[in-house]
Motif scaffolding. Structure first.
Motif, PDB file in Angstrom:
ATOM      1  N   ALA A  20      14.298 -13.711   3.236  1.00 48.46           N
ATOM      2  CA  ALA A  20      13.966 -12.473   3.943  1.00 48.46           C
ATOM      3  C   ALA A  20      14.380 -12.518   5.400  1.00 48.46           C
ATOM      4  O   ALA A  20      14.332 -13.561   6.041  1.00 48.46           O
ATOM      5  N   GLY A  21      14.780 -11.366   5.889  1.00 47.03           N
ATOM      6  CA  GLY A  21      15.018 -11.203   7.314  1.00 47.03           C
ATOM      7  C   GLY A  21      13.694 -10.999   8.039  1.00 47.03           C
ATOM      8  O   GLY A  21      12.618 -11.090   7.442  1.00 47.03           O
ATOM      9  N   ARG A  22      13.802 -10.713   9.315  1.00 47.79           N
ATOM     10  CA  ARG A  22      12.613 -10.426  10.118  1.00 47.79           C
ATOM     11  C   ARG A  22      11.998  -9.119   9.631  1.00 47.79           C
ATOM     12  O   ARG A  22      12.689  -8.140   9.390  1.00 47.79           O
ATOM     13  N   GLY A  23      10.716  -9.099   9.485  1.00 51.67           N
ATOM     14  CA  GLY A  23      10.036  -7.912   8.999  1.00 51.67           C
ATOM     15  C   GLY A  23       9.931  -6.820  10.041  1.00 51.67           C
ATOM     16  O   GLY A  23       9.993  -7.073  11.243  1.00 51.67           O
ATOM     17  N   THR A  24       9.780  -5.596   9.564  1.00 50.15           N
ATOM     18  CA  THR A  24       9.548  -4.431  10.407  1.00 50.15           C
ATOM     19  C   THR A  24       8.157  -3.909  10.107  1.00 50.15           C
ATOM     20  O   THR A  24       7.838  -3.633   8.939  1.00 50.15           O
ATOM     21  N   CYS A  25       7.329  -3.765  11.143  1.00 54.13           N
ATOM     22  CA  CYS A  25       5.976  -3.223  10.957  1.00 54.13           C
ATOM     23  C   CYS A  25       6.066  -1.710  10.849  1.00 54.13           C
ATOM     24  O   CYS A  25       6.639  -1.049  11.725  1.00 54.13           O
ATOM     25  N   LEU A  26       5.515  -1.178   9.757  1.00 58.89           N
ATOM     26  CA  LEU A  26       5.562   0.260   9.515  1.00 58.89           C
ATOM     27  C   LEU A  26       4.159   0.844   9.443  1.00 58.89           C
ATOM     28  O   LEU A  26       3.266   0.255   8.826  1.00 58.89           O
ATOM     29  N   LEU A  27       3.986   1.991  10.059  1.00 54.65           N
ATOM     30  CA  LEU A  27       2.828   2.852   9.836  1.00 54.65           C
ATOM     31  C   LEU A  27       3.396   4.122   9.233  1.00 54.65           C
ATOM     32  O   LEU A  27       4.405   4.651   9.722  1.00 54.65           O
ATOM     33  N   GLN A  28       2.769   4.595   8.170  1.00 53.88           N
ATOM     34  CA  GLN A  28       3.307   5.740   7.440  1.00 53.88           C
ATOM     35  C   GLN A  28       2.167   6.671   7.081  1.00 53.88           C
ATOM     36  O   GLN A  28       1.148   6.230   6.554  1.00 53.88           O
ATOM     37  N   ALA A  29       2.360   7.954   7.376  1.00 50.92           N
ATOM     38  CA  ALA A  29       1.318   8.940   7.104  1.00 50.92           C
ATOM     39  C   ALA A  29       1.934  10.182   6.482  1.00 50.92           C
ATOM     40  O   ALA A  29       3.065  10.556   6.791  1.00 50.92           O
ATOM     41  N   TYR A  30       1.175  10.804   5.612  1.00 52.73           N
ATOM     42  CA  TYR A  30       1.618  12.027   4.951  1.00 52.73           C
ATOM     43  C   TYR A  30       0.944  13.223   5.607  1.00 52.73           C
ATOM     44  O   TYR A  30      -0.268  13.238   5.797  1.00 52.73           O
ATOM     45  N   VAL A  31       1.765  14.215   5.961  1.00 51.14           N
ATOM     46  CA  VAL A  31       1.232  15.434   6.567  1.00 51.14           C
ATOM     47  C   VAL A  31       1.253  16.596   5.576  1.00 51.14           C
ATOM     48  O   VAL A  31       0.561  17.584   5.782  1.00 51.14           O
ATOM     49  N   VAL A  32       2.035  16.460   4.511  1.00 50.93           N
ATOM     50  CA  VAL A  32       2.063  17.425   3.412  1.00 50.93           C
ATOM     51  C   VAL A  32       2.239  16.640   2.117  1.00 50.93           C
ATOM     52  O   VAL A  32       3.088  15.751   2.047  1.00 50.93           O
ATOM     53  N   THR A  33       1.428  16.931   1.119  1.00 46.52           N
ATOM     54  CA  THR A  33       1.613  16.312  -0.200  1.00 46.52           C
ATOM     55  C   THR A  33       1.421  17.363  -1.276  1.00 46.52           C
ATOM     56  O   THR A  33       0.508  18.180  -1.223  1.00 46.52           O
ATOM     57  N   MET A  34       2.330  17.325  -2.247  1.00 51.67           N
ATOM     58  CA  MET A  34       2.248  18.151  -3.443  1.00 51.67           C
ATOM     59  C   MET A  34       2.713  17.275  -4.596  1.00 51.67           C
ATOM     60  O   MET A  34       3.233  16.179  -4.368  1.00 51.67           O
TER      61      MET A  34
END
Length: 160
Positions: A20-34
């Protein structure tokens, strides 16, 4: 518009880490879901942000529209998230000519590890690494949208 074609697997072992390469920290949020579409915001290493709209065409293929947005806008949108803000670190692993993205979840989904591989066509057959577990392509319980809006850690077979 881009097409996203991917397969998704649970990860059964840590065999991927040495590649693996260096990791990327992600924050992910949904503003619309269907049921068949979503709009999400993603913050990467607190330095870059994207707004993504996905519309499902099948279990492996989705239309994807993705745009860079200011980090300040992403943070404001995350406050308005539906459900949880997903926390994960993404690692890239090269295997058999394909780039595998390994997501190690934190927060509410601590312990869940999922690998995805993006394909050029649904018929592509990448060599599957030995560290993969069960395939979960098309299983809605392992979509980030579900993880953010409906799931709890106890609903999953957690893998390390």
């Amino acid at each position: 518009m881009a097409k996203e074609i991917e397969r998704k697997f649970l990860v059964a072992s840590d065999g991927w880490r040495s590649e693996a390469g260096r990791g990327t920290c992600l924050l992910q949020a949904y503003v619309v879901t269907m049921d068949d579409r979503s709009a999400r915001v993603r913050l990467m290493d607190d330095e870059r942000a994207k707004l993504t709209i996905k519309i499902t065409n099948g279990s492996m293929t989705r239309d994807e529209f993705e745009y860079d947005i200011p980090v300040t806008d992403a943070k404001e949108l995350m406050v308005k998230a539906i459900g949880l803000v997903i926390e994960k670190t993404r690692y890239e692993v090269m295997h058999g000519g394909f780039v595998w993205e390994v997501d190690v979840y934190g927060g509410a989904h601590e312990g869940l590890v999922i690998a995805e591989v993006e394909l050029s066509a649904e018929g592509d057959a990448p060599d599957l690494p030995a560290w993969l577990g069960a395939e979960v392509t098309g299983d809605p319980r392992y979509s980030n949208q579900f993880l953010a809006t409906l799931a709890s850690k106890s609903e999953h077979e957690l893998s390390h």
